[in-house]
Design a protein around this motif. Structure first.
Motif, short mmCIF file in Angstrom:
data_model
loop_
_atom_site.label_atom_id
_atom_site.label_comp_id
_atom_site.label_asym_id
_atom_site.label_seq_id
_atom_site.Cartn_x
_atom_site.Cartn_y
_atom_site.Cartn_z
N SER A 1 9.07 48.93 27.34
CA SER A 1 8.18 49.58 26.39
C SER A 1 6.79 48.93 26.37
O SER A 1 5.79 49.59 26.12
N LEU A 2 6.74 47.62 26.61
CA LEU A 2 5.45 46.91 26.62
C LEU A 2 4.81 46.90 28.01
O LEU A 2 3.73 46.36 28.19
N ARG A 3 5.49 47.46 28.97
CA ARG A 3 5.04 47.42 30.37
C ARG A 3 4.77 45.98 30.82
O ARG A 3 3.76 45.67 31.43
N GLU A 4 5.69 45.10 30.44
CA GLU A 4 5.63 43.69 30.82
C GLU A 4 6.66 43.44 31.92
O GLU A 4 7.61 44.21 32.08
N PRO A 5 6.53 42.35 32.64
CA PRO A 5 7.56 42.03 33.65
C PRO A 5 8.89 41.70 32.97
O PRO A 5 8.91 41.19 31.85
N TYR A 6 9.97 42.01 33.63
CA TYR A 6 11.30 41.78 33.04
C TYR A 6 11.66 40.29 33.08
O TYR A 6 11.24 39.57 33.99
N ALA A 7 12.45 39.86 32.10
CA ALA A 7 12.95 38.49 32.11
C ALA A 7 13.83 38.30 33.35
O ALA A 7 14.45 39.25 33.84
N ARG A 8 13.90 37.05 33.83
CA ARG A 8 14.58 36.80 35.11
C ARG A 8 16.08 36.55 34.91
O ARG A 8 16.59 35.45 35.07
N GLY A 9 16.77 37.64 34.57
CA GLY A 9 18.20 37.52 34.29
C GLY A 9 19.01 36.97 35.45
O GLY A 9 19.89 36.14 35.28
N ARG A 10 18.67 37.44 36.66
CA ARG A 10 19.42 36.99 37.86
C ARG A 10 19.29 35.47 38.01
O ARG A 10 20.27 34.76 38.25
N SER B 1 20.80 31.02 20.20
CA SER B 1 20.25 31.84 21.28
C SER B 1 18.74 31.69 21.30
O SER B 1 18.13 31.33 20.30
N ALA B 2 18.16 31.96 22.48
CA ALA B 2 16.71 32.14 22.59
C ALA B 2 16.53 33.50 23.24
O ALA B 2 17.24 33.85 24.20
N ASP B 3 15.61 34.29 22.70
CA ASP B 3 15.55 35.70 23.03
C ASP B 3 14.20 36.09 23.64
O ASP B 3 13.20 35.44 23.37
N HIS B 4 14.21 37.12 24.45
CA HIS B 4 13.05 37.63 25.21
C HIS B 4 12.93 36.87 26.53
O HIS B 4 13.34 37.34 27.56
N LEU B 5 12.23 35.68 26.52
CA LEU B 5 12.17 34.79 27.70
C LEU B 5 11.50 35.42 28.91
O LEU B 5 11.76 34.99 30.05
N LEU B 6 10.62 36.37 28.71
CA LEU B 6 9.96 37.04 29.84
C LEU B 6 9.19 36.05 30.70
O LEU B 6 9.11 36.19 31.91
#
Ligand code: NIG
Ligand code: FE
Length: 430
Positions: free
Chosen positions: A308-317, A277-282
Motif C-alpha cells: 500500500s505504501l509502495r515500499e520495498p518488502y521486508a526480507r522475509g526469506r 515481536s518487532a514488526d514491519h522491519l522493511l
C-alpha cells in the motif's frame, strides 16, 4: 450449533501446525499434516487430533456420550488452526480515503503526517467518536476478519494520544470481546505519533504516558502489550527503550514498530530488550535481524503495508534463512494499510518475500500466536488448545497463497462453535 462440542472428520488434510512455541528457520516448513484427519473439540477445547479412523475408534473406546457433539464432514477440504492476525489498529474513527488519493498523486505517508494529517487526522476523528460508534464499526470489522478465517486479532490503541481517548479505545476492545466471538488482544500504543504541542518535547510526552496512562492501563488490565512507533521524526531508539522498559516494569509486554520507513535500529533494540515481536522491519539491518533471531524475537511482517505504501518488502526469506521466526499480519489501519485481507497478505508474502506456502501457514498460525505470547493456547490443533479452526473449501493449504486475493475459507469455528459459514449466509455471522 452452540455447545462447543464438535467433531470434524474426514479432512483431506488436517494441518495441525503442531507446536507450543514459535517455529524458527527451517522448522517453519513443518506443518504436521495428517491425511484423512479428524479433530475433536470438547467444551471449546481440542481433545483429539489425528487420523479419522483412529480418533473415531478412540472416542468409541472411551465410551463417551457422543450425543452432545455436532459433526462436520470435511471430506475434500483442508482443516487448519484459526488464523491469528497479530498486528492491527482496528478501533478508530473516520477514514483517510481522501489522503489515499493524495498518496496516489505522490505525497508521502510521512509528509502527510508531518503536516498534521495521517495518524493525527485519525486521532481527531477517534477523539470525536462515541464509544457506541467505535464499537459498532469494530463489530463490522471483526465480522469481515472472521470471513477471512481470523479467530484472534490484536488491536492497538494510539489514536487518542490523550488519557481519555487511549483508555476509550482499549475499553471498546474489551466491549468487542464481550460482543463478538473473535478474540481481541489489546495493545497500548499511546506512543504512536507526536502531537504538535509535544514536537521537540517527545520525552515530556513519554513522561505523561508513563505517569498518567500506563499505570491505569496496567492496573485495570486494559492491555497486554505496549507498542511504540520507533521511527525517525517520531520516537527515537533511546525514547522507545525508556518507554518499553518502564512499561515492562508495569507488566506490559514489549512490541515495536521497527525500521518501517528508515533504518533506525529498532530491530537491534527489540533484541536487546527481548521484545515479544518487532514488526514491519522493511529497512532492518542484517545484524539487527540476526540479533532478533538469536534473542527469539518474532519478526512480524506486514506485506500489505509495503504494498500500500509502495515500499520495498521486508526480507522475509533472509530472516527465515537466518534462523528467525516470522509471523505475518495485516496491519489493518485507516492509513498505511486499509486492508484486513489475509489472502492478500499470503499472496504478497509468497510472491514478493519468497516465503513458501508452508512457511506462510506457520506465519499465520503458531508464529502469529507466539507474536501474541499465546503459542501455548492457540495457533495449532494440539489437544489442550482452544478449539479455533478454519475449514477451507479446497483440499489443500496450498490454495491459501495460490488463490490470489480470494478467501479460501469456508467455515470458521471459535472455541468449538461454528461462527461463520460461507454457504449459509446470514445464519451464523455475528
Ligand atoms: O503500522 N506506522 C505506524 N502505524 C501504522 C499506521 C497507522 C496509520 O497510518 O493510521 C502502521 O503502519
Ligand atoms: Fe501498525
Amino acid at each position: 450449533m452452540m455447545t462447543g462440542n464438535l467433531i470434524i472428520k474426514n479432512a483431506s488434510e488436517l494441518v495441525t501446525c503442531s507446536g507450543f512455541s514459535a517455529k524458527k528457520g527451517m522448522e517453519m516448513s513443518e506443518l504436521g499434516i495428517i491425511a484423512d484427519g479428524a479433530v475433536v473439540i470438547e467444551q471449546g477445547k481440542i481433545s483429539h487430533a489425528g487420523g479419522t479412523a483412529a480418533v473415531m475408534a478412540e472416542l468409541k473406546r472411551s465410551g463417551r456420550d457422543l450425543s452432545p457433539f455436532e459433526t462436520i464432514d470435511a471430506a475434500g477440504k483442508a482443516v487448519l488452526p484459526g488464523f491469528v492476525d497479530s498486528h492491527t489498529h482496528l478501533v478508530f474513527g473516520g477514514d483517510r480515503a481522501e489522503e489515499y488519493s493524495w498518496r496516489l498523486k505522490g505525497e508521502s505517508y510521512m509528509g502527510i503526517l508531518q503536516r498534521g494529517g495521517g495518524i493525527l487526522s485519525t486521532v481527531r476523528a477517534t477523539r470525536r467518536a462515541s464509544r457506541e460508534e467505535l464499537t459498532a464499526s469494530g463489530v463490522k470489522r471483526l465480522d469481515s476478519m472472521l470471513f477471512f478465517g481470523v479467530t484472534t486479532v490484536e488491536g492497538k490503541s494510539g489514536y487518542g494520544l490523550d488519557r481519555e481517548t487511549e483508555i476509550k479505545q482499549l475499553e471498546v476492545m474489551a466491549e468487542l470481546n464481550r460482543r463478538h466471538p473473535l478474540e481481541v488482544v489489546p495493545t497500548f500504543m499511546g506512543a504512536h505519533a507526536v502531537l504538535p504541542e509535544y514536537k521537540g518535547r517527545e520525552d515530556d510526552y513519554l513522561d505523561f504516558l508513563l505517569a498518567e496512562v500506563v499505570p491505569e492501563v496496567a492496573t485495570r488490565g486494559l492491555a497486554e502489550f505496549c507498542d511504540v512507533f520507533c521511527e525517525q521524526n517520531v520516537f527515537s531508539v533511546a525514547q522507545s527503550r525508556r518507554l518499553l522498559t518502564k512499561a515492562m516494569e508495569s507488566g506490559l509486554k514489549p512490541k515495536l514498530h521497527a525500521d518501517e520507513i528508515v533504518r533506525l535500529g529498532g530491530a537491534e533494540l527489540a533484541a536487546e530488550i527481548g521484545a515479544v515481536s518487532a514488526d514491519h522491519l522493511l529497512h532492518a539491518s542484517d545484524e539487527g535481524l540476526r540479533a532478533m533471531a538469536a534473542a527469539g524475537v518474532v519478526a512480524t511482517l506486514l506485506p500489505t503495508t509495503a504494498f500500500s505504501l509502495r515500499e520495498p518488502y521486508a526480507r522475509g526469506r533472509f530472516m527465515i534463512d537466518a534462523g528467525g521466526a516470522v509471523a505475518l499480519a495485516t496491519d489493518f489501519n485507516p492509513g498505511s494499510c486499509f486492508s484486513e485481507s489475509i489472502p492478500l497478505v499470503a499472496a504478497l508474502a509468497a510472491l514478493y518475500m519468497s516465503l513458501t506456502p508452508e512457511e506462510i501457514v506457520t506465519a499465520l498460525t503458531i508464529n502469529a500466536a507466539a507474536a501474541l505470547d499465546r503459542a501455548a493456547l492457540i495457533g495449532s490443533l494440539d489437544p489442550g488448545k482452544q478449539g479455533d479452526v478454519v475449514i477451507l473449501e479446497n483440499p489443500s493449504y496450498r490454495f491459501i497463497p495460490y488463490h490470489l486475493g480470494v478467501s479460501t475459507v469456508e467455515k470458521v469455528i471459535k472455541k468449538g462453535v461454528l461462527v461463520f459459514d460461507k454457504f449459509r449466509k446470514g445464519e451464523c455471522r455475528c
